[in-house]
Write an enzyme that holds these catalytic residues in place. Structure first.
Site, PDB file in Angstrom:
ATOM      1  N   ASP A  48      15.897   0.147  54.010  1.00  0.00           N
ATOM      2  CA  ASP A  48      14.953  -0.860  53.512  1.00  0.00           C
ATOM      3  C   ASP A  48      13.773  -0.996  54.477  1.00  0.00           C
ATOM      4  O   ASP A  48      12.798  -1.690  54.200  1.00  0.00           O
ATOM      5  CB  ASP A  48      15.644  -2.209  53.217  1.00  0.00           C
ATOM      6  CG  ASP A  48      16.218  -2.861  54.450  1.00  0.00           C
ATOM      7  OD1 ASP A  48      16.301  -2.203  55.507  1.00  0.00           O
ATOM      8  OD2 ASP A  48      16.598  -4.054  54.363  1.00  0.00           O
ATOM      9  N   SER A  49      13.835  -0.251  55.603  1.00  0.00           N
ATOM     10  CA  SER A  49      12.675  -0.141  56.491  1.00  0.00           C
ATOM     11  C   SER A  49      11.510   0.525  55.752  1.00  0.00           C
ATOM     12  O   SER A  49      10.372   0.503  56.226  1.00  0.00           O
ATOM     13  CB  SER A  49      13.018   0.650  57.753  1.00  0.00           C
ATOM     14  OG  SER A  49      13.636   1.874  57.421  1.00  0.00           O
ATOM     15  N   ASP A  87      19.746   1.787  50.644  1.00  0.00           N
ATOM     16  CA  ASP A  87      19.892   0.523  51.371  1.00  0.00           C
ATOM     17  C   ASP A  87      19.536  -0.637  50.437  1.00  0.00           C
ATOM     18  O   ASP A  87      18.406  -0.707  49.941  1.00  0.00           O
ATOM     19  CB  ASP A  87      18.920   0.567  52.561  1.00  0.00           C
ATOM     20  CG  ASP A  87      19.311  -0.379  53.670  1.00  0.00           C
ATOM     21  OD1 ASP A  87      20.345  -1.054  53.553  1.00  0.00           O
ATOM     22  OD2 ASP A  87      18.567  -0.407  54.673  1.00  0.00           O
ATOM     23  N   GLU A 119      23.824  -5.296  54.614  1.00  0.00           N
ATOM     24  CA  GLU A 119      23.949  -5.947  55.924  1.00  0.00           C
ATOM     25  C   GLU A 119      25.001  -7.063  55.885  1.00  0.00           C
ATOM     26  O   GLU A 119      25.141  -7.753  54.868  1.00  0.00           O
ATOM     27  CB  GLU A 119      22.597  -6.554  56.341  1.00  0.00           C
ATOM     28  CG  GLU A 119      21.535  -5.509  56.607  1.00  0.00           C
ATOM     29  CD  GLU A 119      20.223  -6.107  57.138  1.00  0.00           C
ATOM     30  OE1 GLU A 119      20.195  -7.318  57.470  1.00  0.00           O
ATOM     31  OE2 GLU A 119      19.234  -5.353  57.217  1.00  0.00           O
ATOM     32  N   GLU A 186      23.581  -2.072  64.969  1.00  0.00           N
ATOM     33  CA  GLU A 186      22.167  -2.133  65.378  1.00  0.00           C
ATOM     34  C   GLU A 186      21.960  -3.187  66.466  1.00  0.00           C
ATOM     35  O   GLU A 186      22.461  -4.318  66.351  1.00  0.00           O
ATOM     36  CB  GLU A 186      21.269  -2.469  64.170  1.00  0.00           C
ATOM     37  CG  GLU A 186      19.791  -2.556  64.573  1.00  0.00           C
ATOM     38  CD  GLU A 186      18.805  -2.578  63.424  1.00  0.00           C
ATOM     39  OE1 GLU A 186      19.230  -2.542  62.258  1.00  0.00           O
ATOM     40  OE2 GLU A 186      17.588  -2.637  63.727  1.00  0.00           O
TER      41      GLU A 186
HETATM   42  O1  KIV Z   1      16.423   0.293  56.954  1.00  0.00           O
HETATM   43  C1  KIV Z   1      16.711   0.935  57.978  1.00  0.00           C
HETATM   44  O2  KIV Z   1      15.928   1.733  58.484  1.00  0.00           O
HETATM   45  C2  KIV Z   1      18.003   0.677  58.577  1.00  0.00           C
HETATM   46  C3  KIV Z   1      18.301   1.375  59.859  1.00  0.00           C
HETATM   47  C4  KIV Z   1      17.738   0.573  60.964  1.00  0.00           C
HETATM   48  C5  KIV Z   1      19.743   1.606  60.033  1.00  0.00           C
HETATM   49  O3  KIV Z   1      18.757  -0.100  58.080  1.00  0.00           O
END
Ligand code: KIV
Length: 268
Positions: A48-49, A87, A119, A186
């Protein structure tokens, strides 16, 4: 021709048992997925980044399921045989187990993902159990939780006190018991990650969690140097694409203005 064996959830457990490090990276589109898969990355995460690395949001909170699915589909087209994890965005799995199941199912059915990530530790147990019971593999994520920045007051390293360590151990064990096939750690001190990694039989994949995890994940843009200002402490820059791309674009501007490009060679 060497044919690569497709990864499954049990491949990752075996890798942990054999002490083989798991390599994971975030991807957001077809070219990055293709390149990561061809380079031998074991697990591709459409994180989700995506929200802040690609879509220009300030943090991950505004990302929608539709936006995320759009990029998961692109990653799948780029790497048809890779193990891809989608994600789940903020508020796509918190409202109810039924809504979480409905959204998670879309990652599998519409985007062709192999698994989803969400999460939370003990807090997320009911949802993880529900998805796993339905046959959807789940990657957990504990420690620093970017979707919790409002409640936490920012991006906070977890496990810095004895109580914090106990909470993380409870989270890790709860996720394993709920059926997660692996979990991201993390922003956790290295020695605490080591403890967590020994406490569970499923693989731990670290980011800013030291070298003792069963694997590592990095954000693609961080490792390629595709950012201009902020360099996270946990990131190692393997390339400087910001410089490469801006040099190339500056030359392109100059050569068009001077008439140096295009030449005969580029003309029909
Ligand atoms: O969204 C993302 O990039 C993540 C990583 C930090 C594991 O969840």
């Amino acid at each position: 021709m060497i044919t690569k064996k497709k990864k499954t959830v049990s491949s990752f457990r075996k890798m942990k048992q054999n002490g083989e490090k798991i390599v994971a990276v975030t991807v957001y589109d077809a070219p990055t997925a293709r390149l990561a898969d061809a380079a031998g990355v074991d697990l591709l995460l459409v994180g989700d980044s995506l929200a802040n690395t690609v879509l220009g949001y300030e943090n991950t909170l505004p990302l929608t399921v539709e936006e995320s699915l759009h990029h998961c589909k692109a990653a799948r087209r780029g790497a048809p045989d890779a193990f891809i994890v989608g994600d789940m965005p903020f508020m796509s799995y918190q409202v109810s187990c039924a809504e979480a199941l409905n959204n998670a199912g879309r990652y599998i059915k519409e985007a062709g993902c192999n698994a989803v990530k969400l999460e939370g530790g003990t807090y997320a147990v009911a949802v993880v159990e529900r998805l796993v019971a339905a046959g959807i593999p789940v990657m957990g994520h504990i420690g620093l939780l970017p979707q919790q920045i409002l409640a936490a007051g920012g991006y906070k390293i977890a496990g810095k006190t004895p109580e914090g360590i106990e909470l993380l151990l409870a989270d890790a064990r709860a996720l394993e018991k709920a059926g997660a096939f692996c979990m991201v750690l993390e922003g956790i001190p290295a020695e605490v990650s080591k403890q967590l990694t020994t406490a569970v039989n499923i693989p731990t994949i670290g980011i800013g969690a030291g070298p003792h995890c069963d694997g590592q994940v990095q954000v693609m843009n961080d490792l390629l140097g595709l950012f201009s200002d902020f360099v996270p402490k946990h990131a190692k820059r393997y390339a400087n694409l910001t410089e490469t791309v801006s040099d190339a674009l500056t030359r392109y501007c100059r050569e068009i203005r001077s008439g140096e490009f295009p030449t005969e060679e580029h003309s029909f």
